[in-house]
Scaffold this motif. Structure first.
Motif, mmCIF file in Angstrom:
data_model
loop_
_atom_site.group_PDB
_atom_site.id
_atom_site.type_symbol
_atom_site.label_atom_id
_atom_site.label_comp_id
_atom_site.label_asym_id
_atom_site.label_seq_id
_atom_site.Cartn_x
_atom_site.Cartn_y
_atom_site.Cartn_z
ATOM 1 N N UNK A 56 0.824 -1.210 0.000
ATOM 2 C CA UNK A 56 0.000 0.000 0.000
ATOM 3 C C UNK A 56 0.857 1.258 0.000
ATOM 4 N N UNK A 57 1.938 1.260 0.765
ATOM 5 C CA UNK A 57 2.855 2.411 0.746
ATOM 6 C C UNK A 57 3.484 2.582 -0.624
ATOM 7 N N UNK A 70 4.249 16.246 -3.633
ATOM 8 C CA UNK A 70 4.971 16.044 -2.382
ATOM 9 C C UNK A 70 4.124 15.107 -1.539
ATOM 10 N N UNK A 71 4.726 14.048 -1.045
ATOM 11 C CA UNK A 71 4.017 13.117 -0.184
ATOM 12 C C UNK A 71 4.207 13.567 1.254
ATOM 13 N N UNK A 72 3.121 13.845 1.934
ATOM 14 C CA UNK A 72 3.155 14.296 3.322
ATOM 15 C C UNK A 72 2.711 13.140 4.203
ATOM 16 N N UNK A 73 3.545 12.793 5.175
ATOM 17 C CA UNK A 73 3.227 11.674 6.055
ATOM 18 C C UNK A 73 3.892 11.893 7.407
ATOM 19 N N UNK A 77 9.629 6.704 7.351
ATOM 20 C CA UNK A 77 10.674 5.681 7.363
ATOM 21 C C UNK A 77 10.737 4.902 6.043
ATOM 22 N N UNK A 78 9.605 4.381 5.605
ATOM 23 C CA UNK A 78 9.595 3.605 4.358
ATOM 24 C C UNK A 78 9.606 4.492 3.127
ATOM 25 N N UNK A 79 8.863 5.595 3.170
ATOM 26 C CA UNK A 79 8.780 6.450 1.981
ATOM 27 C C UNK A 79 10.137 7.032 1.603
ATOM 28 N N UNK A 89 7.477 15.676 6.373
ATOM 29 C CA UNK A 89 6.813 15.298 7.620
ATOM 30 C C UNK A 89 6.304 16.578 8.264
ATOM 31 N N UNK A 90 5.002 16.766 8.272
ATOM 32 C CA UNK A 90 4.424 17.988 8.851
ATOM 33 C C UNK A 90 4.141 17.838 10.333
#
Length: 92
Positions: A56-57, A70-73, A77-79, A89-90
């Protein structure tokens, strides 16, 4: 849904439904970026490169790459293992 499943009183059930409506209103304003053919191409490319993160990631990362987003998570760690993926990372 967890609130609703745990509610045992009339007031608790009403509160659970109020929370559910609030969540639905919040998410109804969000833009959903689909997993499409371009994302599938990215997914296959990443698999060929041997990127080893959860399925899924990997799909989420593929969407972000295909859309040049931009992927915000809160859990990068995995991304961060995905080459070329722009992540933030917000929470920190």
């Amino acid at each position: 849904m967890a609130y609703l499943n745990q509610a045992r009183t009339a007031s608790g059930i009403i509160l659970a439904y109020e929370k559910l409506v609030g969540v639905l209103r919040y998410f109804s304003k969000a833009t959903v970026i689909p997993f499409n053919q371009a994302a599938q191409v990215e997914l296959e490319r990443l698999r060929k490169q041997g990127v080893r993160i959860g399925t899924l990631d990997l799909r989420i990362a593929s969407i972000a790459l295909a859309e040049r987003c931009v992927l915000v998570s809160g859990n990068l760690k995995d991304f961060r293992k995905v080459p070329g993926l722009n992540v933030e990372d917000w929470l920190n």
